[in-house]
Enzyme design. Structure first.
Site, PDB file in Angstrom:
ATOM      1  N   GLU A 105       1.160  -0.849   0.066  1.00  0.00           N
ATOM      2  CA  GLU A 105      -0.313   0.094   0.386  1.00  0.00           C
ATOM      3  C   GLU A 105       0.712   1.086  -0.157  1.00  0.00           C
ATOM      4  O   GLU A 105       0.914   2.076   0.856  1.00  0.00           O
ATOM      5  CB  GLU A 105      -1.060   0.229   1.443  1.00  0.00           C
ATOM      6  CG  GLU A 105      -1.892  -0.998   0.883  1.00  0.00           C
ATOM      7  CD  GLU A 105      -2.958  -0.948   2.304  1.00  0.00           C
ATOM      8  OE1 GLU A 105      -4.136  -1.667   1.950  1.00  0.00           O
ATOM      9  OE2 GLU A 105      -2.850  -0.599   3.187  1.00  0.00           O
TER      10      GLU A 105
ATOM     11  N   GLU B 282      -6.906  -8.047  -0.574  1.00  0.00           N
ATOM     12  CA  GLU B 282      -7.312  -7.275   0.623  1.00  0.00           C
ATOM     13  C   GLU B 282      -8.562  -6.791   0.513  1.00  0.00           C
ATOM     14  O   GLU B 282      -8.761  -6.243  -0.270  1.00  0.00           O
ATOM     15  CB  GLU B 282      -7.177  -6.947   1.465  1.00  0.00           C
ATOM     16  CG  GLU B 282      -4.962  -7.287   1.531  1.00  0.00           C
ATOM     17  CD  GLU B 282      -4.178  -5.998   2.700  1.00  0.00           C
ATOM     18  OE1 GLU B 282      -5.353  -4.926   3.349  1.00  0.00           O
ATOM     19  OE2 GLU B 282      -3.289  -5.321   2.410  1.00  0.00           O
TER      20      GLU B 282
END
Length: 682
Positions: free
Chosen positions: A149, A314
């Protein structure tokens, strides 16, 4: 290879370092019972590879990977660079990020490093090279995730190395201070630079205001620094990885040209899907007809623009939150399955749940996974079994492409410039929201398409209509691409504040919309923000009075073939042109002088002849998407985002992939229900 178009796969994020070894085998076998064949590991485990500077150890991951292979589990292995260890940041504090005031961001969270420190980049190179050389041959590893991320926790970087790297970036780009000063308009307020050492990233200033052109370059620099940081790792991995292994990272986050990143260094992008971020504890997002229930569909469309072949690294599977923030409710019964199908409906062929079991310690003790702390089966794991069984029934969809008739155009330059510029930045979000809601309610699938001087992220000729709400920054190359699209038969819709800035965010001395004026056939003769004292603004289009909110460009036709379609109602420019139309080649251009409210976008949809690709009766609560195989087979996904049954009507006979039955006429979708219907070829 994962995402090869042959199979839809399920996975989960797993952290063996959090659990006693006695749990590992049972965890892996239980995952497989629930249809999970892929796990992601290692993204926060630098110390397990390098417990001390220069001292590497592979015992832990060798043991786990061997067990994974024995259990038939495929592994996505991560580089651990998102969380540098304490021994590194204590001995080499220059690797730490700093805030706007130059204060270091210390160890204790994650993403506390900067991406330009030569010291940090050398440590990154060393640990990634060790990992790649040692583990790439392991049969369990099918691919690599770089970092985690990037730009998630912050897009602000102000360490000393960042300032130095920014100067180097500007020097490489502009060559001389004279060129830089001219491009950045530094003559204003006596900001002229006489030495490269005088240049810094944004710092604390009066009124928190900085040179807007330098701020735009700062964001371009941050993006480039992140791309180089990921690229450093990707190049090392490519030296060692097996041909069948892929390289990806997970996102998408701000101030990062994800299109360039993916094109240059990744095999595909993965997205982290947390639909409950749309709600949290914000009751305003629960307003009637808000459509926040499908906010993630907007983000999945953005991901698909970056990487038509993509997965979900995710996928939310439980209630979410840290002990300090991000409080989110649990998925309601049916939502785990719904959200999984939402990702697949938008093009994902890999969905990995976060996480297998909720961690019992640390900041994310409330970021729940499939299993709770007690490790016992629960309603979410039971729902996963149903989800897996249903996915096995729709494997014919694997590899099918998302189908859209309309495109919403974007560009990073206008978006980044608008982060500082209050005269156009806020308009973009309002118009994007208006078009998204209007297209959703009309059951018209759409794509985002990114525009740059190098081209578009998808061929514009694939779309009937392209909407470019506020392309503030315009170049000759981009204007030429839009002209070609229209001349070939496309319909282009532009909003206010179009084309009035150059690539550096300056306002050239030319009539607005600048380089787009030869295409629109009109110019802007007056303009104004609508202030609090102004009444709501409208335009009269035929017999309808339609919102024209926030900002108004008063248009002036300049060519005989530019026709006024609507005029403003109210304010000092009452009766003056608000919307023009012009035919160019085989296509047409609409210039609209305001922001697109949902009602406004709906009016354009109706008048442009955009229609749902299926002639079915569907309620607003149900989203429609379509995926098409290369052989022409088409599959419609219907997603019910509400806790109430929804009535639908399908006039022709279609086959349900989930039940194998024929669907025809009226039907009812269960709360949070999903239908996948095979559309007969016509």
């Amino acid at each position: 290879m994962l995402l090869d178009g042959k199979k839809i796969e399920l996975g989960t994020c797993y952290y063996p370092e959090h659990w006693d070894r006695s749990l590992w085998r049972d965890d892996l076998l239980r995952m497989q019972e629930h249809g999970i064949r892929v796990i992601r590991v290692a993204e926060f485990s630098w110390n397990l590879f390098e417990p001390q500077e220069g001292v590497f150890s592979d015992d832990f991951w060798d043991e786990f990977l061997d067990l994974a292979a024995e259990c038939g589990m495929q592994v996505i292995f991560c580089t651990p660079t998102a969380t540098p260890p304490a021994w590194l940041t204590e001995k080499y504090p220059e690797v730490l990020n700093c805030d706007l005031y130059g204060h270091p961001v210390y160890h204790g969270m994650r993403k506390h490093h900067n991406m330009t420190s030569p010291v940090y980049l050398e440590f990154v190179r060393r640990v990634v090279e060790h990992i790649a050389s040692h583990y790439s041959a392991h049969p369990a590893i099918i691919g690599w995730q770089i970092d985690n991320e990037v730009n998630c926790e912050t897009t602000s970087y102000h360490a000393p190395s960042d300032h130095a790297a920014f100067r180097a970036y500007l020097k490489e780009k502009f060559g001389t201070l004279e060129n830089l000063n001219r491009a950045m308009g530094t003559v204003f307020w006596n900001q002229t630079y006489t030495s490269w050492e005088e240049i810094h990233l944004s710092r604390n200033t009066l009124a928190k205001s900085s040179n807007p052109h330098m701020m735009l370059e700062e964001r371009r620099f941050i993006s480039e620094a992140a791309i180089r940081y990921i690229g450093l790792q990707a190049e090392i991995l490519r030296q060692y990885k097996r041909p069948e292994q892929f390289i990806t990272t997970n996102g998408l986050f701000g101030v990062l040209d994800n299109h360039k990143l993916t094109a240059e260094y990744l095999d595909f992008m993965t997205y982290d899907s947390y639909p409950n971020f749309a709600f949290g504890l914000d009751t305003a997002k629960l307003a009637p007809r808000s459509l926040r229930d499908r906010e993630t569909s907007f983000n999945l469309a953005k991901t698909r623009s970056v990487s038509p072949r993509f997965g979900i690294m995710e996928q939310q599977s439980g209630p979410g939150g840290w002990n300090t923030r991000m409080v989110q409710p649990a998925p309601k019964p049916g939502q785990l399955r719904l959200w999984t199908f939402q990702s697949i409906a938008h093009g994902a062929d890999f969905v990995s749940y976060f996480r297998w079991r909720t961690c019992t310690f640390g900041t994310e003790t409330y970021w729940h996974g499939l299993l709770n702390y007690d490790n016992r089966p629960n309603r979410r794991t039971e729902e996963l079994k149903r989800t897996y069984a249903d996915i096995e029934k729709i494997q014919a969809v694997a590899g099918a492409k998302f189908c859209a008739q309309a495109a919403i155009l974007c560009d990073y330059d206008s978006e980044w410039d608008g982060m500082e510029d209050k005269w156009h930045g806020p308009l973009r979000g309002q118009s994007m929201d208006g078009w998204f809601k209007a297209l959703q309610r009309a059951h018209i699938p759409f794509d985002f398409v990114n525009l740059s001087d190098a081209g578009t992220s998808a061929p514009l000729e694939s779309y009937q209509v392209a909407v470019y709400p506020h392309p503030t920054i315009m170049t000759e190359a981009r204007a030429a691409q839009l002209k070609s699209f229209v001349e070939a038969g496309g319909t282009l819709v532009l909003g206010c504040r179009s084309g009035y800035k150059d690539i550096y965010g300056r306002c050239p001395m030319m009539p607005m919309p600048g380089l787009l004026a030869p295409l629109t056939g009109c110019t802007v003769e007056d303009f104004t923000f609508l202030g609090p004292a102004d009444e709501a603004e409208y335009m009269v289009w035929g017999n309808d009075c339609i919102p024209a909110p926030m900002f108004n460009d008063v248009l002036h036709p300049d060519t005989p073939d530019c026709t006024v379609l609507a005029v403003y109602k109210g304010n000092y420019y009452d009766g003056m042109p608000a919307l023009t139309h012009r035919r160019v080649g085989q296509g047409e251009v609409y210039a609209f002088g305001a922001v697109f409210a949902e009602e406004t976008a709906a009016a354009f949809i109706d008048r442009l002849g955009l229609r749902s690709p299926v002639d079915w009766t569907l309620p607003e609560a149900v989203e429609l998407t379509i995926r098409r195989q290369a052989d022409g087979a088409q599959y419609a996904f219907l997603l019910n985002y509400t806790d109430q049954p929804q009535e639908i009507r399908v006039p022709q006979s279609v086959r349900s992939l989930l039940t194998g039955e024929t669907v025809c006429g009226a039907g009812t979708m269960e709360p949070y229900g999903v239908l996948v219907l095979e559309i007969p070829e016509t």
